[in-house]
Design a protein around this motif. Structure first.
Motif, short mmCIF file in Angstrom:
data_model
loop_
_atom_site.label_atom_id
_atom_site.label_comp_id
_atom_site.label_asym_id
_atom_site.label_seq_id
_atom_site.Cartn_x
_atom_site.Cartn_y
_atom_site.Cartn_z
N ASP A 291 0.85 -1.18 0.00
CA ASP A 291 0.00 0.00 0.00
C ASP A 291 0.89 1.24 0.00
O ASP A 291 2.12 1.14 -0.02
N TRP A 292 0.26 2.41 0.02
CA TRP A 292 1.03 3.65 -0.06
C TRP A 292 1.88 3.89 1.18
O TRP A 292 2.95 4.50 1.10
N HIS A 293 1.43 3.43 2.32
CA HIS A 293 2.26 3.55 3.52
C HIS A 293 3.55 2.73 3.35
O HIS A 293 4.65 3.21 3.59
N GLY A 294 3.39 1.47 2.92
CA GLY A 294 4.55 0.60 2.74
C GLY A 294 5.48 1.10 1.65
O GLY A 294 6.71 1.06 1.81
N LEU A 295 4.91 1.57 0.54
CA LEU A 295 5.76 2.08 -0.53
C LEU A 295 6.53 3.31 -0.05
O LEU A 295 7.71 3.50 -0.39
N GLY A 296 5.88 4.15 0.77
CA GLY A 296 6.56 5.31 1.30
C GLY A 296 7.80 4.95 2.11
O GLY A 296 8.79 5.69 2.11
N GLU A 297 7.77 3.80 2.78
CA GLU A 297 8.92 3.36 3.56
C GLU A 297 10.08 2.92 2.68
O GLU A 297 11.23 2.88 3.14
N LEU A 298 9.79 2.58 1.43
CA LEU A 298 10.83 2.12 0.51
C LEU A 298 11.47 3.26 -0.28
O LEU A 298 12.52 3.08 -0.89
N ILE A 299 10.82 4.41 -0.32
CA ILE A 299 11.32 5.56 -1.06
C ILE A 299 12.20 6.40 -0.14
O ILE A 299 11.93 6.54 1.05
N GLN A 300 13.25 6.97 -0.70
CA GLN A 300 14.14 7.82 0.11
C GLN A 300 13.36 8.96 0.75
O GLN A 300 12.52 9.60 0.12
N GLN A 301 13.63 9.21 2.02
CA GLN A 301 12.90 10.20 2.78
C GLN A 301 13.75 11.44 3.05
O GLN A 301 14.97 11.35 3.17
N ASP A 302 13.08 12.59 3.18
CA ASP A 302 13.79 13.80 3.53
C ASP A 302 13.95 13.89 5.05
O ASP A 302 13.58 12.96 5.79
N SER A 303 14.50 14.98 5.53
CA SER A 303 14.81 15.11 6.96
C SER A 303 13.56 15.11 7.85
O SER A 303 13.66 14.90 9.05
N LEU A 304 12.40 15.33 7.26
CA LEU A 304 11.14 15.36 8.02
C LEU A 304 10.32 14.09 7.80
O LEU A 304 9.14 14.03 8.18
N GLY A 305 10.93 13.08 7.17
CA GLY A 305 10.26 11.81 6.99
C GLY A 305 9.29 11.75 5.84
O GLY A 305 8.48 10.84 5.74
N ASN A 306 9.38 12.72 4.91
CA ASN A 306 8.50 12.73 3.74
C ASN A 306 9.12 11.93 2.60
O ASN A 306 10.31 12.10 2.29
N SER A 307 8.33 11.07 1.99
CA SER A 307 8.76 10.29 0.82
C SER A 307 8.15 10.93 -0.41
O SER A 307 6.92 10.97 -0.53
N VAL A 308 8.97 11.41 -1.33
CA VAL A 308 8.46 12.27 -2.40
C VAL A 308 8.95 11.78 -3.76
O VAL A 308 10.13 11.53 -3.98
N ARG A 309 8.00 11.66 -4.69
CA ARG A 309 8.27 11.50 -6.12
C ARG A 309 7.46 12.57 -6.84
O ARG A 309 6.24 12.47 -6.91
N GLY A 310 8.11 13.61 -7.33
CA GLY A 310 7.38 14.68 -8.00
C GLY A 310 7.83 16.04 -7.48
O GLY A 310 8.79 16.17 -6.73
#
Length: 374
Positions: A291-310
């Motif tokens: 799901d989107w929560h799990g995918l977010g954990e696989l994407i590189q995160q910024d210093s505030l824990g945000n996973s961003v594509r775009g």
């Protein structure tokens, strides 16, 4: 292909013919609007430049030649799979006329392999999972192959890292079935469906429960005998299909029989009912990208824990997932633990803690015959 030597007086697994099977079904509804019926998540490059399917096929070449890789899929995805996996032989892309679950699909694959290579061992691995440590994965599969030599049906279980309620579990005993290069396969006691949190916490504390990652390894002849005993009607139906496989009537026979089969999973049909199951505990950085929560954990995160594509501009926004397939700027202010997914024809905004509920949106779209479903 070179294997090490199994320790527990098991035969030399280097001499075994090993086939890999990739069931490529489903639509990944919890990753809507990116994943849809016409283009499910296994065809998408979610974690890296290659699709999940391509990554799955690539890592399986560490345990079997590509000539011995088989993909089971639906007619809507066969062409895309062939384009993404040009090294897989055309005859090894098996198209099921309609979805009947992993049970019939895996039994058909086993019967086809047995028809070509009666002494083979096969492994079934989902098309849409992510694995980080390929060497550890390879080692676990080799241990499972050694265990399959004992005429057990073998599964690879993942050491749980949290009391997850979205996965099934496998309880293992202390009885060792096989050892390969120091890694053990144990007799399995039972499969457990997705538990409530308090029960999952008890499983973690017990230390003998593993996540069921839907990775199965067995000798095809042993597996088919067990199918014959536990599911005689399914066995007979699949054998009728195999009997017509090389004939001009193959498509007719396949459609007639396949569409009459009851839907079942391989767990429900066979694994949960078999008393000859072994499990290999492993840890190799696995995710089902569910799901989107799990995918977010696989994407590189910024210093505030945000996973961003775009393209994102944010103010006081934390622990969120943003995925954009468009050129539009996304601006977020004062938000936490949300998911924003922007595509050409749909925008999803959801609390990250309710990522599993995206499927409810998909169910509504399907009921309304909305084109955004597919």
């Amino acid at each position: 292909m070179r294997y090490g030597t199994a320790d527990l007086q098991s035969p030399d697994i280097r001499k075994q013919s090993f086939w890999t099977v990739i069931p490529a079904g489903g639509s990944g509804t919890r990753l809507w609007p990116l994943s849809r019926a016409a283009k499910p998540k296994f065809l998408l490059p979610l974690v890296g430049e290659a699709s999940l399917l391509q990554q799955t096929a690539a890592r399986l070449t560490t345990v079997a030649p590509i000539e011995q890789t088989m993909v089971i899929c639906g007619p809507a995805h066969a062409a895309a799979i062939a384009r993404q996996l040009p090294s897989v032989e055309e005859r090894n892309v098996i198209v099921e006329p309609s979805p009947r679950g992993s049970g019939p699909a895996i039994v058909l694959a086993a019967a086809l392999i047995a028809h070509r290579d009666p002494n083979a061992i096969m492994g079934s691995f989902a098309a849409d999972h992510d694995i980080i440590d390929i060497a550890a994965f390879t080692s676990a599969v080799q241990t499972a192959i050694a265990a399959a030599e004992t005429d057990s049906l073998v599964t690879i279980g993942l050491n749980p890292t949290r009391p997850e309620t979205g996965y099934g579990y496998i309880e293992r005993s202390e009885e060792v079935i096989a050892v390969h290069q120091g890694q053990h396969a144990y007799r399995s006691l039972r499969f457990v469906e997705k538990p409530p949190k308090e029960v999952a916490e008890q499983y973690i504390a017990a230390g003998t429960f593993l996540w069921n990652a839907s990775m199965f390894i067995w000798r095809v002849s042993t597996f088919l005998k067990i199918v014959r005993d536990l599911e005689p009607d399914l066995y007979k139906s699949i054998m009728r299909i195999i009997a017509a496989w090389e004939s001009p009537n193959r498509e007719y026979v396949m459609n007639e029989i396949w569409n009459s089969l009851p839907t079942s999973t391989i767990d429900q049909a066979i694994m949960e009912r078999c008393d000859r199951v072994a499990v290999v505990p492993a840890e190799f950085g696995w995710s089902d990208v569910g799901d989107w929560h799990g995918l977010g954990e696989l994407i590189q995160q910024d210093s505030l824990g945000n996973s961003v594509r775009g393209d994102l501009v944010k103010v006081e926004t934390r622990n969120s997932v943003v995925w954009s397939e468009t050129k539009r700027l996304i601006a977020l202010v004062g938000l936490e633990n949300i998911v924003v997914v922007d595509t050409d024809d749909a925008l999803l905004v959801i609390d990250r803690g309710r990522a599993q509920d995206v499927r409810k949106i998909v169910e509504q779209l399907k009921a309304l015959s909305r084109h955004e479903y597919s």
